[in-house]
Design a protein around this motif. Structure first.
Motif, PDB file in Angstrom:
ATOM      1  N   LEU A   1       0.830  -1.208   0.000  1.00  0.00           N
ATOM      2  CA  LEU A   1       0.000   0.000   0.000  1.00  0.00           C
ATOM      3  C   LEU A   1       0.863   1.255   0.000  1.00  0.00           C
ATOM      4  O   LEU A   1       0.557   2.226  -0.707  1.00  0.00           O
ATOM      5  N   LEU A   2       1.934   1.236   0.777  1.00  0.00           N
ATOM      6  CA  LEU A   2       2.834   2.388   0.820  1.00  0.00           C
ATOM      7  C   LEU A   2       3.481   2.621  -0.542  1.00  0.00           C
ATOM      8  O   LEU A   2       3.546   3.757  -1.032  1.00  0.00           O
ATOM      9  N   GLY A   3       3.959   1.531  -1.160  1.00  0.00           N
ATOM     10  CA  GLY A   3       4.577   1.666  -2.481  1.00  0.00           C
ATOM     11  C   GLY A   3       3.601   2.185  -3.517  1.00  0.00           C
ATOM     12  O   GLY A   3       3.944   3.072  -4.318  1.00  0.00           O
ATOM     13  N   ASN A   4       2.368   1.645  -3.516  1.00  0.00           N
ATOM     14  CA  ASN A   4       1.360   2.108  -4.473  1.00  0.00           C
ATOM     15  C   ASN A   4       1.013   3.579  -4.259  1.00  0.00           C
ATOM     16  O   ASN A   4       0.879   4.348  -5.219  1.00  0.00           O
ATOM     17  N   THR A   5       0.877   3.968  -2.995  1.00  0.00           N
ATOM     18  CA  THR A   5       0.508   5.351  -2.689  1.00  0.00           C
ATOM     19  C   THR A   5       1.598   6.316  -3.123  1.00  0.00           C
ATOM     20  O   THR A   5       1.321   7.348  -3.754  1.00  0.00           O
ATOM     21  N   LEU A   6       2.846   6.007  -2.791  1.00  0.00           N
ATOM     22  CA  LEU A   6       3.947   6.889  -3.171  1.00  0.00           C
ATOM     23  C   LEU A   6       4.142   6.930  -4.686  1.00  0.00           C
ATOM     24  O   LEU A   6       4.407   7.992  -5.263  1.00  0.00           O
ATOM     25  N   LEU A   7       4.008   5.785  -5.348  1.00  0.00           N
ATOM     26  CA  LEU A   7       4.173   5.741  -6.803  1.00  0.00           C
ATOM     27  C   LEU A   7       3.122   6.600  -7.484  1.00  0.00           C
ATOM     28  O   LEU A   7       3.436   7.380  -8.404  1.00  0.00           O
ATOM     29  N   LEU A   8       1.874   6.497  -7.034  1.00  0.00           N
ATOM     30  CA  LEU A   8       0.805   7.285  -7.648  1.00  0.00           C
ATOM     31  C   LEU A   8       0.999   8.776  -7.384  1.00  0.00           C
ATOM     32  O   LEU A   8       0.779   9.605  -8.272  1.00  0.00           O
ATOM     33  N   THR A   9       1.424   9.118  -6.174  1.00  0.00           N
ATOM     34  CA  THR A   9       1.614  10.532  -5.833  1.00  0.00           C
ATOM     35  C   THR A   9       2.730  11.158  -6.666  1.00  0.00           C
ATOM     36  O   THR A   9       2.550  12.229  -7.266  1.00  0.00           O
ATOM     37  N   VAL A  10       3.889  10.507  -6.721  1.00  0.00           N
ATOM     38  CA  VAL A  10       5.015  11.045  -7.480  1.00  0.00           C
ATOM     39  C   VAL A  10       4.678  11.095  -8.972  1.00  0.00           C
ATOM     40  O   VAL A  10       4.991  12.086  -9.659  1.00  0.00           O
ATOM     41  N   SER A  11       4.058  10.057  -9.490  1.00  0.00           N
ATOM     42  CA  SER A  11       3.711  10.031 -10.915  1.00  0.00           C
ATOM     43  C   SER A  11       2.724  11.139 -11.259  1.00  0.00           C
ATOM     44  O   SER A  11       2.825  11.771 -12.323  1.00  0.00           O
ATOM     45  N   THR A  12       1.766  11.393 -10.374  1.00  0.00           N
ATOM     46  CA  THR A  12       0.797  12.459 -10.626  1.00  0.00           C
ATOM     47  C   THR A  12       1.471  13.826 -10.631  1.00  0.00           C
ATOM     48  O   THR A  12       1.115  14.706 -11.431  1.00  0.00           O
ATOM     49  N   LEU A  13       2.452  14.019  -9.757  1.00  0.00           N
ATOM     50  CA  LEU A  13       3.196  15.283  -9.769  1.00  0.00           C
ATOM     51  C   LEU A  13       3.935  15.476 -11.087  1.00  0.00           C
ATOM     52  O   LEU A  13       3.995  16.591 -11.622  1.00  0.00           O
ATOM     53  N   VAL A  14       4.490  14.393 -11.619  1.00  0.00           N
ATOM     54  CA  VAL A  14       5.210  14.485 -12.885  1.00  0.00           C
ATOM     55  C   VAL A  14       4.251  14.814 -14.038  1.00  0.00           C
ATOM     56  O   VAL A  14       4.486  15.730 -14.835  1.00  0.00           O
ATOM     57  N   THR A  15       3.152  14.078 -14.125  1.00  0.00           N
ATOM     58  CA  THR A  15       2.229  14.262 -15.253  1.00  0.00           C
ATOM     59  C   THR A  15       1.497  15.607 -15.180  1.00  0.00           C
ATOM     60  O   THR A  15       1.279  16.255 -16.209  1.00  0.00           O
ATOM     61  N   THR A  16       1.114  16.038 -13.980  1.00  0.00           N
ATOM     62  CA  THR A  16       0.454  17.348 -13.877  1.00  0.00           C
ATOM     63  C   THR A  16       1.412  18.476 -14.247  1.00  0.00           C
ATOM     64  O   THR A  16       0.997  19.482 -14.835  1.00  0.00           O
ATOM     65  N   THR A  17       2.690  18.312 -13.942  1.00  0.00           N
ATOM     66  CA  THR A  17       3.678  19.316 -14.350  1.00  0.00           C
ATOM     67  C   THR A  17       3.807  19.359 -15.870  1.00  0.00           C
ATOM     68  O   THR A  17       3.877  20.437 -16.472  1.00  0.00           O
TER      69      THR A  17
ATOM     70  N   GLY B   1      -6.847   0.372 -12.968  1.00  0.00           N
ATOM     71  CA  GLY B   1      -5.547   0.180 -12.354  1.00  0.00           C
ATOM     72  C   GLY B   1      -4.764   1.474 -12.197  1.00  0.00           C
ATOM     73  O   GLY B   1      -5.311   2.577 -12.120  1.00  0.00           O
ATOM     74  N   PHE B   2      -3.446   1.331 -12.160  1.00  0.00           N
ATOM     75  CA  PHE B   2      -2.562   2.474 -11.936  1.00  0.00           C
ATOM     76  C   PHE B   2      -2.706   3.523 -13.019  1.00  0.00           C
ATOM     77  O   PHE B   2      -2.830   4.725 -12.734  1.00  0.00           O
ATOM     78  N   TRP B   3      -2.713   3.116 -14.282  1.00  0.00           N
ATOM     79  CA  TRP B   3      -2.758   4.081 -15.368  1.00  0.00           C
ATOM     80  C   TRP B   3      -4.098   4.799 -15.409  1.00  0.00           C
ATOM     81  O   TRP B   3      -4.162   6.002 -15.740  1.00  0.00           O
ATOM     82  N   GLY B   4      -5.170   4.106 -15.092  1.00  0.00           N
ATOM     83  CA  GLY B   4      -6.470   4.771 -15.033  1.00  0.00           C
ATOM     84  C   GLY B   4      -6.520   5.813 -13.934  1.00  0.00           C
ATOM     85  O   GLY B   4      -6.978   6.943 -14.150  1.00  0.00           O
ATOM     86  N   ALA B   5      -6.036   5.442 -12.730  1.00  0.00           N
ATOM     87  CA  ALA B   5      -6.018   6.400 -11.624  1.00  0.00           C
ATOM     88  C   ALA B   5      -5.114   7.583 -11.938  1.00  0.00           C
ATOM     89  O   ALA B   5      -5.457   8.742 -11.647  1.00  0.00           O
TER      90      ALA B   5
ATOM     91  N   SER C   1     -11.841   7.809  -3.767  1.00  0.00           N
ATOM     92  CA  SER C   1     -12.911   7.530  -4.722  1.00  0.00           C
ATOM     93  C   SER C   1     -12.355   7.116  -6.081  1.00  0.00           C
ATOM     94  O   SER C   1     -12.781   6.088  -6.644  1.00  0.00           O
ATOM     95  N   VAL C   2     -11.402   7.878  -6.607  1.00  0.00           N
ATOM     96  CA  VAL C   2     -10.845   7.560  -7.922  1.00  0.00           C
ATOM     97  C   VAL C   2     -10.116   6.221  -7.884  1.00  0.00           C
ATOM     98  O   VAL C   2     -10.314   5.368  -8.758  1.00  0.00           O
ATOM     99  N   VAL C   3      -9.269   6.022  -6.875  1.00  0.00           N
ATOM    100  CA  VAL C   3      -8.499   4.771  -6.813  1.00  0.00           C
ATOM    101  C   VAL C   3      -9.420   3.574  -6.569  1.00  0.00           C
ATOM    102  O   VAL C   3      -9.140   2.460  -7.035  1.00  0.00           O
ATOM    103  N   SER C   4     -10.519   3.785  -5.861  1.00  0.00           N
ATOM    104  CA  SER C   4     -11.463   2.682  -5.646  1.00  0.00           C
ATOM    105  C   SER C   4     -12.167   2.319  -6.941  1.00  0.00           C
ATOM    106  O   SER C   4     -12.331   1.136  -7.259  1.00  0.00           O
ATOM    107  N   LEU C   5     -12.613   3.327  -7.693  1.00  0.00           N
ATOM    108  CA  LEU C   5     -13.274   3.052  -8.972  1.00  0.00           C
ATOM    109  C   LEU C   5     -12.317   2.452  -9.982  1.00  0.00           C
ATOM    110  O   LEU C   5     -12.722   1.667 -10.845  1.00  0.00           O
ATOM    111  N   MET C   6     -11.030   2.809  -9.885  1.00  0.00           N
ATOM    112  CA  MET C   6     -10.024   2.260 -10.794  1.00  0.00           C
ATOM    113  C   MET C   6      -9.457   0.927 -10.304  1.00  0.00           C
ATOM    114  O   MET C   6      -8.607   0.338 -10.967  1.00  0.00           O
TER     115      MET C   6
END
Length: 541
Positions: free
Chosen positions: A63-79, A142-146, A216-221
């Motif tokens: 869970l920690l790895g998934n949470t950190l991966l999604l957070t860092v990846s979102t920062l990259v893509t939003t930038t 999954g990850f890419w959808g979220a 909500s988003v991660v649950s739906l994904m």
């Protein structure tokens, strides 16, 4: 009065906050801290063998790895999305700029779970794209959808900050770099990007907190993170102790994020030293790159606005149940009523915190303001769980009542309302209050008759921010709302979970339109020039 020394005529800012404002500020801090302290006590209340089994579960690492991966990846893509769009809107000749601003801001009005609903309803067999074109578009999962959903509906946090920074940068910095032989690309890399660092960190912090708290988003994904696991453990598995430990783990990650942001911001001093006025920014002519720029804007507008709203409209015409429309009116009434009450209570509590933070000095003033931000930094699901445990233990009749829900909204969003009020107080110089007191007014009279009228626009903006946030809020509503209390957010979530896309469409559309109207209203208010402070007359004082 003219014979008095300057310090006597206009005393300096008081170091101790006034008691009438300090008491509500301390009550707000207590309201934020006590549930979190009880959450810690609840998590540590299990037996030692159970605690070892909970803490050292392999699932926690995943869970920690998934949470950190999604957070860092979102920062990259939003930038990657926000920075080019902000540059196009702030520095280039791409017109109309209002359309660029709307593309960068309006996705903020669409909650992530509404965007996820729209993307799911548009894809797959029988989806909107399949029905209109005959093409079966693969559904996000999954990850890419979220990652895709969170990117599309959180990048405005970065866009607004980067756009403001690009508009206010002194062009002399870039001109000096060009005179020293740097190419445009080198100038952007070595001068512009470092200048944008504070703006990026501020926006990135908001996005990181949003991703960490989203369930909500991660649950739906179907992508497991800390927040999704907390909701599952509390509502499905009924494992309250493990849910409390997951909430503590999420709080630790959030705290580490706040410390990292504070450390990166330390020592940043980008203010101009020269006393001269800054020159106007030079407009960049796109030339042959104009079609590529418009293709980028069009793709972003289609993904973040046209597809979600078009999908909602498609499924809306399929909803023919008259009961759904009657239920929509009731849900809209409940949502607007709760948002209105929460906006008033939150703004009322935010004013003492903002006033103490901008006018008073000392450790107590700093503590009250910073502690209040803990409620906003705490992920909503963890904060709701803390209030559940606290209310069941201390005041059971309060559990799942409307006052507890309003209290949760108020404590969670009070820090969001502090910012605009502090900005307003920075323009309403304390010298005006001091002059009013010298003309015979009490401290309360000077505050209510001089300062409050000056910061009325800031109070309205704070209330609008909170109103919009409460309207979209889902985790607090799901865990704390009274039985039978329906809102737009709650019904969108309930129908989407059951794949009833036509039934969810009216609520999703009402939520998106309400959010868009409020977002445009806030932008319009913020574009207006701040009221110019004037010295109070004897009659006003």
């Amino acid at each position: 009065m003219t014979g008095l020394p300057a310090r006597a005529r206009l005393p300096m800012i008081r170091r101790r906050p006034p008691l009438a404002l300090l008491l509500p500020a301390l009550l707000t801090v207590a309201g934020v801290l006590l549930p979190l302290i009880y959450l810690l006590i609840r998590a540590l209340g299990a037996e030692s063998s159970e605690l070892r089994e909970i803490v050292f579960r392999a699932r926690n690492i995943n869970l920690l790895g998934n949470t950190l991966l999604l957070t860092v990846s979102t920062l990259v893509t939003t930038t990657l999305v926000a920075l080019p769009l902000a540059y196009l809107a702030a520095r280039t000749d791409l017109q109309p700029r209002r359309a660029l601003m709307l593309t960068g801001v309006l996705p903020l009005a669409i909650p992530g779970y509404v965007g996820a609903y729209a993307m799911i309803a548009a894809s797959g067999p029988g989806g909107t794209i399949d029905a209109l074109t005959g093409i079966t578009w693969p559904g996000p999962t999954g990850f890419w959808g979220a990652l895709g959903i969170l990117t599309l509906f959180t990048f405005p946090y970065l866009f607004l900050n980067l756009h403001a920074a690009l508009r206010t940068q002194d062009p002399a910095l870039e001109d000096a770099a060009r005179l020293l032989g740097r190419t445009p690309a080198q100038t952007f890399r070595d001068v512009t990007l470092p200048y944008l660092r504070p703006a990026w960190l501020s926006g990135a912090l908001l996005i990181a907190l949003h991703v960490l708290g989203d369930f909500s988003v991660v649950s739906l994904m179907r992508y497991p993170t800390f927040s999704a696991a907390i909701y599952q453990q509390y509502t499905a598995a009924y494992d309250r102790v493990y849910a409390a430990w997951l909430a503590l783990g999420l709080l630790l990650v959030t705290g580490a994020t706040l410390l990292l942001e504070a450390r990166l911001m330390r020592g940043l001093h980008l203010a101009r030293v020269s006393p001269g006025g800054a020159r106007e920014l030079r407009t960049v002519h796109l030339g042959r790159a104009r079609p590529l720029a418009w293709a980028f804007v069009a793709a972003l507008t289609g993904a973040a606005l046209i597809v979600p709203l078009g999908t909602i409209g498609y499924w809306l015409r399929l909803e023919t149940n008259p009961f759904a429309w009657a239920s929509l009116a009731e849900a809209l009434k409940s949502a607007l009523g709760a948002a209105t009450i929460a906006a008033v209570t939150t703004t009322a509590l935010a004013f003492p915190l903002a006033y103490i933070g901008s006018r008073a000095q000392g450790r107590l003033a700093r503590f009250t303001e910073r502690a209040a931000y803990l409620g906003y930094a705490t992920p909503p699901l963890a904060f709701a769980l803390a209030l559940v445990f606290f209310s069941l233990r201390v005041a059971p009749p309060l559990y799942q009542t409307f006052p507890l829900l309003i209290l949760a909204y108020t404590l969670h969003f009070v820090a969001e309302a502090v910012g605009p009020i502090r900005t307003g107080l920075s323009t309403a110089t304390p010298r005006l209050e001091e002059a009013a007191r010298l003309l015979g007014q009490t401290s309360r009279g000077a505050l209510t008759r001089v300062t409050l009228p000056l910061i009325r626009p800031s109070l309205l903006i704070s209330a609008a921010f909170v109103f919009l946030s409460v309207l979209k809020e889902l985790p607090l509503t799901l865990l704390l709302a009274p039985i039978g209390f329906e809102t737009l957010a709650r019904n969108v979530w309930a129908y989407t979970e059951e794949a009833q896309y036509a039934a969810a469409a009216p609520y999703a559309l009402a939520l998106a339109l309400s959010g868009a109207a409020l977002t445009l209203l806030i932008l319009r208010r913020e574009r207006r020039p701040a009221p110019r402070p004037t010295r109070p007359t004897k009659e006003q004082a």
